[in-house]
Design an enzyme around this catalytic site. Structure first.
Site, PDB file in Angstrom:
ATOM      1  N   HIS A  92      47.245  86.035  49.065  1.00  7.94           N
ATOM      2  CA  HIS A  92      47.327  85.535  50.435  1.00  7.94           C
ATOM      3  C   HIS A  92      48.345  86.300  51.281  1.00  7.94           C
ATOM      4  O   HIS A  92      48.411  86.105  52.497  1.00  7.94           O
ATOM      5  CB  HIS A  92      47.685  84.051  50.415  1.00  7.94           C
ATOM      6  CG  HIS A  92      46.814  83.264  49.482  1.00  7.94           C
ATOM      7  ND1 HIS A  92      47.251  82.863  48.235  1.00  7.94           N
ATOM      8  CD2 HIS A  92      45.538  82.856  49.585  1.00  7.94           C
ATOM      9  CE1 HIS A  92      46.265  82.217  47.620  1.00  7.94           C
ATOM     10  NE2 HIS A  92      45.219  82.201  48.412  1.00  7.94           N
TER      11      HIS A  92
ATOM     12  N   THR B  83      41.581  84.687  57.335  1.00  2.91           N
ATOM     13  CA  THR B  83      40.353  85.294  56.797  1.00  2.91           C
ATOM     14  C   THR B  83      39.390  84.288  56.179  1.00  2.91           C
ATOM     15  O   THR B  83      38.243  84.639  55.901  1.00  2.91           O
ATOM     16  CB  THR B  83      40.697  86.347  55.721  1.00  2.91           C
ATOM     17  OG1 THR B  83      41.372  85.706  54.625  1.00  2.91           O
ATOM     18  CG2 THR B  83      41.558  87.456  56.302  1.00  2.91           C
TER      19      THR B  83
ATOM     20  N   CYS C  56      36.702  87.144  56.419  1.00  2.86           N
ATOM     21  CA  CYS C  56      36.269  88.157  55.471  1.00  2.86           C
ATOM     22  C   CYS C  56      34.793  88.027  55.123  1.00  2.86           C
ATOM     23  O   CYS C  56      34.180  86.961  55.281  1.00  2.86           O
ATOM     24  CB  CYS C  56      37.138  88.122  54.215  1.00  2.86           C
ATOM     25  SG  CYS C  56      36.703  86.856  53.025  1.00  2.86           S
TER      26      CYS C  56
ATOM     27  N   GLU D  57      48.529  82.291  53.751  1.00  2.00           N
ATOM     28  CA  GLU D  57      48.099  83.469  54.492  1.00  2.00           C
ATOM     29  C   GLU D  57      48.613  83.423  55.922  1.00  2.00           C
ATOM     30  O   GLU D  57      49.070  84.433  56.472  1.00  2.00           O
ATOM     31  CB  GLU D  57      46.573  83.577  54.489  1.00  2.00           C
ATOM     32  CG  GLU D  57      46.073  84.788  55.263  1.00  2.00           C
ATOM     33  CD  GLU D  57      44.558  84.833  55.394  1.00  2.00           C
ATOM     34  OE1 GLU D  57      44.069  85.388  56.400  1.00  2.00           O
ATOM     35  OE2 GLU D  57      43.867  84.318  54.487  1.00  2.00           O
TER      36      GLU D  57
END
Length: 332
Positions: free
Chosen positions: A89, A178, A208, A141
């Site tokens: 992360h 993400t 992502c 993250e």
């Protein structure tokens, strides 16, 4: 649909259908992070310290802990001179500086896609932007990304929070965590466009490929499912988003760590089960769910694959050794 209990399904020989969403389970960033810890244990020996959970999955963490990985919350728990792995992360520059000052042997397990978001944050802040980060407060993250430019960034989680922003600076850009829900993030981005007409948008989205693929794969089977089971841990953002996605579409969904979490009452009256795994869930756990469901009566299994993932990330040089890898960086 008649309310038929699991026992009645077994007695009457009714066959349930399991729809497997594809892609599911491990992504390239998770595979890389796990391999980093495994190789560190092989080359350096136990203990190898890991700041935070290497990936957000209880089974993965327990397995690595059994092999000598020691998971800690902060670097102060790591003895001087020890090896420490940063989780997938990512971490803030302050954490990196602390590790360097203490002379720790650092191996960076940050997912390359998270690292790209960090690079954008530094670049946008350096040119004078106010950077709006769309993400979940408290997620590792998000904390790492905010740490790249704390004086230039603001966190929002919803479109309503965007409308409440009081920034006067017209030079505004945005980034995203993400592992967010694609549809919900689009709503927040639309609110940003409305609030800041001169909004600078990143040339490519930050959510992502694995998160997007798993959400799209689940969307493909939700209309046929009476129940969706998502294999993943409660602190896995992308796994929780999958549950939310199904429930938002009107199909009951449950998040489970392993097959042992399945409750028989969930299966009452259920003929078609949608099954997937978050990006940090081991494939074997999904296979275990299929086996467990077959114990509740006969099943058929059908995979619905909407994309084939061929992405890989090279290992950091600190653990690469002589093992061959296809190439450096990202490929698909």
């Amino acid at each position: 649909m008649a309310d038929v209990s699991s026992d009645e399904y077994v007695q009457n020989g009714v066959t349930r259908r399991i729809l497997l969403a594809g892609p599911r389970s491990f992504c390239a960033g998770v595979e890389r992070a796990i391999e980093i810890v495994e190789r560190a244990l092989e080359s350096r020996g136990a203990p190898v310290y890991v700041r935070k959970q290497i990936v957000h999955n209880v089974s993965v963490v327990d397995d690595l802990a059994g092999r000598g990985a020691v998971f800690v919350e902060e670097l102060e728990e790591v003895p001087d001179g020890s090896t420490v792995v940063f989780s997938a992360h990512g971490v803030s520059p302050a954490v990196r500086e602390e590790a360097e000052e203490r002379g720790l042997d650092v191996i960076d397990g940050t997912c390359p896609l998270v690292a790209k978001v960090h690079a954008k944050a530094r670049r946008y802040a350096a040119r004078g932007d106010t950077v709006v980060l769309i993400g979940h407060a408290g997620h590792e993250e998000v904390e790492g990304t905010l740490g790249e430019a704390p004086e230039s960034m603001v966190l929002v989680q919803t479109a309503e929070e965007v409308r409440e922003l009081s920034m006067a600076d017209p030079q505004v850009s945005y980034l995203t965590q993400t592992t967010l829900g694609v549809d919900e993030t689009a709503e927040v981005v639309d609110a940003l466009r409305e609030r800041f007409p001169l909004l600078y948008e990143p040339p490519s989205e930050d959510i992502c490929y694995a998160t997007t693929n798993r959400q799209n794969a689940l969307k493909a089977i939700i209309p046929e499912a009476d129940l969706v089971l998502v294999v993943g841990s409660a602190n896995s953002s992308n796994s929780v988003r999958l549950v939310e996605l199904s429930r938002y579409a009107g199909t009951p969904a449950e998040l489970i760590d392993t097959a042992e979490d399945i409750r028989p009452e969930w299966l009452e009256g259920v003929r078609t089960i949608g099954l997937t795994g978050g990006a940090s869930a081991p494939p074997a756990l999904v296979e275990g769910v299929v086996s467990a469901l077959s114990a509740h009566g006969p099943v058929t299994v059908e995979e619905r694959e909407i994309a084939r993932e061929t992405v890989y990330f090279d290992l950091p040089s600190a653990v690469r050794g002589d093992a061959p890898r296809p190439a450096d960086g990202l490929s698909s």
